[in-house]
Design an enzyme around this catalytic site. Sequence first.
Site, PDB file in Angstrom:
ATOM      1  N   ASP A  78       0.820  -1.207   0.000  1.00  0.00           N
ATOM      2  CA  ASP A  78       0.000   0.000   0.000  1.00  0.00           C
ATOM      3  C   ASP A  78       0.860   1.266   0.000  1.00  0.00           C
ATOM      4  O   ASP A  78       0.481   2.289  -0.571  1.00  0.00           O
ATOM      5  CB  ASP A  78      -0.932   0.001   1.208  1.00  0.00           C
ATOM      6  N   GLY A  79       2.040   1.189   0.632  1.00  0.00           N
ATOM      7  CA  GLY A  79       2.922   2.350   0.657  1.00  0.00           C
ATOM      8  C   GLY A  79       3.362   2.773  -0.733  1.00  0.00           C
ATOM      9  O   GLY A  79       3.450   3.969  -1.029  1.00  0.00           O
ATOM     10  N   ASP A 153      -3.443   9.718   5.392  1.00  0.00           N
ATOM     11  CA  ASP A 153      -3.566  10.578   6.574  1.00  0.00           C
ATOM     12  C   ASP A 153      -2.479  11.636   6.641  1.00  0.00           C
ATOM     13  O   ASP A 153      -1.412  11.505   6.044  1.00  0.00           O
ATOM     14  CB  ASP A 153      -3.543   9.735   7.854  1.00  0.00           C
ATOM     15  N   ASP A 182       0.008  13.244  22.420  1.00  0.00           N
ATOM     16  CA  ASP A 182       1.182  12.894  21.616  1.00  0.00           C
ATOM     17  C   ASP A 182       1.021  13.302  20.158  1.00  0.00           C
ATOM     18  O   ASP A 182       1.955  13.142  19.369  1.00  0.00           O
ATOM     19  CB  ASP A 182       1.451  11.388  21.683  1.00  0.00           C
ATOM     20  N   THR A 193      -8.272   2.460   7.786  1.00  0.00           N
ATOM     21  CA  THR A 193      -7.823   1.099   8.099  1.00  0.00           C
ATOM     22  C   THR A 193      -6.312   1.047   8.312  1.00  0.00           C
ATOM     23  O   THR A 193      -5.739  -0.042   8.378  1.00  0.00           O
ATOM     24  CB  THR A 193      -8.216   0.127   6.973  1.00  0.00           C
ATOM     25  N   TYR A 195      -3.073   3.837  10.118  1.00  0.00           N
ATOM     26  CA  TYR A 195      -2.618   4.343  11.417  1.00  0.00           C
ATOM     27  C   TYR A 195      -3.787   4.784  12.292  1.00  0.00           C
ATOM     28  O   TYR A 195      -3.790   4.579  13.515  1.00  0.00           O
ATOM     29  CB  TYR A 195      -1.647   5.502  11.175  1.00  0.00           C
ATOM     30  N   ALA A 196      -4.815   5.371  11.686  1.00  0.00           N
ATOM     31  CA  ALA A 196      -5.971   5.827  12.462  1.00  0.00           C
ATOM     32  C   ALA A 196      -6.656   4.675  13.177  1.00  0.00           C
ATOM     33  O   ALA A 196      -7.158   4.832  14.297  1.00  0.00           O
ATOM     34  CB  ALA A 196      -6.963   6.550  11.551  1.00  0.00           C
ATOM     35  N   LEU A 197      -6.686   3.509  12.546  1.00  0.00           N
ATOM     36  CA  LEU A 197      -7.289   2.331  13.179  1.00  0.00           C
ATOM     37  C   LEU A 197      -6.471   1.908  14.393  1.00  0.00           C
ATOM     38  O   LEU A 197      -7.029   1.576  15.447  1.00  0.00           O
ATOM     39  CB  LEU A 197      -7.382   1.193  12.166  1.00  0.00           C
TER      40      LEU A 197
END
Length: 300
Positions: A78-79, A153, A182, A193, A195-197
């Site tokens: 995905d990156g 994000d 933080d 789906t 980092y937010a997850l």
Amino acid sequence: MRSLVAQEKFRNIGLIARSESEQALYSLRQLIHFLHGRDCTVILDKHIIGHLPEMGLQAASASQMGEACDLVIVVGGDGSLLGAARTLARYKVPVLGVNRGHLGFLTDILPSEIESRVGQVLDGEYSTEKRFLLDLEVRRGRTVVGEGSALNDIVLLSGDSVHMIDFELMIDGHFVYGQRSDGLIVSTPTGSTAYALSGGGPIMHPKLDAMVLVPLNPHTLTSRPLVVAGDSEIKIHITTEKVRPLVSCDGTEGIRLQVDDVIAIRKKPHRLHLIHPPGHDFYQACRSKLGWSSRPGDNN
């Protein structure tokens, strides 16, 4: 998502992959031979052309592919697709992902299925989703000191420090809160789906025109993820003096901040056109990637 069955057929195809991944290069060779067999013109990412000199292909940047190609295939995780998307979205060129990474929410073709699934897409059997991206602008007084864009994000972090960050959040000109934490994740549905997850945010269906703001380890238990309209303008005013925070787009190298800097985030005008082979199902992807339980006897 809308179905585009037996309509546009692709002939000029760009290929993008990570040069350091032997698995991705193996899949690229397989894909190139297959595409040549289908009488397609293939253009290769200039950053990997040196790893495949035997193919004798034309090299191009992602921007040049956006102008010349009618389909771009990204081989990797995905990156890799996130990086390509930030450039290609403005050209409205469809993007297809072959998974050579980990989770693969965006790159959903398995290496073992390259020829069959890409063949279906070339035959005009596919669906497309339009995913929106975010624009970032960092203002220091009247000067813009940094810009960026993100498909997943935009993240405010404390950087190298173990201290918390103090900041104020504004949405559409309205003061929301002052927070000590933080950091803060501002995520699209695509990034929900990612980092937010991990930060405790909700999973959002890709069709939603919304953003979610996820505090990172806030100093108050009442600070919860907040879902806002997709056309909202987010402003974050840095009020901390002890820390030089960072703001990062899709995990790329961050922009260093200082007290009184203002981060402005809004939806980009251009959307990513993400292609899927037949049978793509967001909920099946969640079951597969996130380990959700299935019906008894159901392998999916």
